[in-house]
Design a protein around this motif. Sequence first.
Motif, PDB file in Angstrom:
ATOM      1  N   TYR A  46      -6.161  -2.464   4.107  1.00  0.00           N
ATOM      2  CA  TYR A  46      -7.507  -2.489   3.536  1.00  0.00           C
ATOM      3  C   TYR A  46      -7.569  -1.802   2.169  1.00  0.00           C
ATOM      4  N   ASP A  47      -6.417  -1.415   1.638  1.00  0.00           N
ATOM      5  CA  ASP A  47      -6.382  -0.812   0.305  1.00  0.00           C
ATOM      6  C   ASP A  47      -6.640  -1.903  -0.736  1.00  0.00           C
ATOM      7  N   ALA A  48      -7.789  -1.840  -1.359  1.00  0.00           N
ATOM      8  CA  ALA A  48      -8.173  -2.832  -2.374  1.00  0.00           C
ATOM      9  C   ALA A  48      -8.182  -2.212  -3.765  1.00  0.00           C
ATOM     10  N   HIS A  83       0.814  -1.216   0.000  1.00  0.00           N
ATOM     11  CA  HIS A  83       0.000   0.000   0.000  1.00  0.00           C
ATOM     12  C   HIS A  83       0.854   1.275   0.000  1.00  0.00           C
ATOM     13  N   GLY A  84       0.188   2.394  -0.258  1.00  0.00           N
ATOM     14  CA  GLY A  84       0.871   3.669  -0.356  1.00  0.00           C
ATOM     15  C   GLY A  84       0.936   4.441   0.948  1.00  0.00           C
ATOM     16  N   PHE A  85       1.228   5.727   0.827  1.00  0.00           N
ATOM     17  CA  PHE A  85       1.400   6.617   1.969  1.00  0.00           C
ATOM     18  C   PHE A  85       0.073   6.834   2.686  1.00  0.00           C
ATOM     19  N   SER A  86       0.111   6.790   4.009  1.00  0.00           N
ATOM     20  CA  SER A  86      -1.070   7.021   4.848  1.00  0.00           C
ATOM     21  C   SER A  86      -2.227   6.108   4.454  1.00  0.00           C
ATOM     22  N   THR A 144      -2.579  -8.284   1.237  1.00  0.00           N
ATOM     23  CA  THR A 144      -2.113  -6.930   1.526  1.00  0.00           C
ATOM     24  C   THR A 144      -1.658  -6.913   2.981  1.00  0.00           C
ATOM     25  N   PHE A 145      -0.819  -5.967   3.335  1.00  0.00           N
ATOM     26  CA  PHE A 145      -0.328  -5.926   4.709  1.00  0.00           C
ATOM     27  C   PHE A 145      -0.087  -4.476   5.136  1.00  0.00           C
ATOM     28  N   PRO A 162      -8.119   4.565   0.604  1.00  0.00           N
ATOM     29  CA  PRO A 162      -8.675   4.444   1.960  1.00  0.00           C
ATOM     30  C   PRO A 162      -8.082   5.476   2.906  1.00  0.00           C
ATOM     31  N   MET A 163      -8.913   6.303   3.501  1.00  0.00           N
ATOM     32  CA  MET A 163      -8.455   7.367   4.389  1.00  0.00           C
ATOM     33  C   MET A 163      -8.812   7.057   5.842  1.00  0.00           C
TER      34      MET A 163
END
Length: 356
Positions: free
Chosen positions: A86-88, A79-82, A105-106, A254-255
């Motif tokens: 749960y980034d799908a 996943h990316g920054f911040s 994902t982790f 996802p924020m």
Amino acid sequence: MKAHQAFDNMFKRISLVFLIGILAWAYHNTCPPPPRLCGSPGGPPVTGPRVVLRDGRHLAYNEYGVSRDTAKYKIVFVHGFSSCRYDASVFHQELFEELKIYMVTFDRPGYGESDPDPKRTIKSLALDMEDLADNLELGSKFYVIGYSMGQQGGWGSLKYIPHRLAGVALIAPVVNYWWSSFPANLTMAAYKLQPRQDQWAVGVSHYMPWLVYWWNTQNWFPGSSVIAGTPNFSASDWELIAKHRDQGSPTPIPMRKEYVRQQGLAESIFRDMRVGFGKWEFDPMELENPFEKEEDGSVHLWQGDEDGLVPTSLQRYIAKKLPWIHYHEIPGVGHLLPNYDGKKEAILKALLLGKN
């Protein structure tokens, strides 16, 4: 004379005390509080599965798609920054079932429910990914997809665990302006495309990493716009976000700030800035192709030509320096590239099936 001398001595003592006070205040404000470890007394709870890494740290993960036992393709997504596990962004229910894709994902170290790693480097993240794959028994080879700041895992895996790779996709990968292969005039022009506050924030991350925490938490002047929640997205990105909001769909990125940053800012987003924009152990543009034959695997780099966070000019230069990378530049697309219509399917099919 004695009175003047006494006054001078007193003034010097007062000045010394004042200076010590200033230094103590500065030290206190540049040193972040210790992280709140998940599962520790008073810390956030552990709510999902975690694996134990080689040094005893825990790495939280999430699984998508078909089961590991029935999967034909196995992907580790970074996943990316911040963001978090749960980034799908590249998950596509129908395609995952059709092609029999499994994806894990982790939470990168310090994010979500993964233990912080104060010694985190590009290499240590690559080894974390290898540990994760081995703990989950993904086999001798697996695919890696790194999105945005998740490029640390993408480039890192190409450098440190190339023998474990079946293929790699880098989506809108954040660049480090100080990679030595970049011409100075090119990076300076690209650097100035950022909002002024981000120029300062990125510069502090590289030249004064010990100041990152203070710089982005003080109220005298603006810190990173991305941290503040006002990133320099393109108009097309903002339109995409508005479209998702109108349709009642989740935000493309996802924020979940409460979850993402629950162990503290220092070991999540600020550590990310220090690693991502700090001094790397290697220059990605000096990497060699890990795949002797095209059928052994391939590497893809995806970039939107309207990306407001990552300069397209630098991605083009990387693609020129590494001709073995399949470079995909998409017109009319911003940093939220995989969330545009048809793009996640294109990314997956190019990586897994070799369809450009």
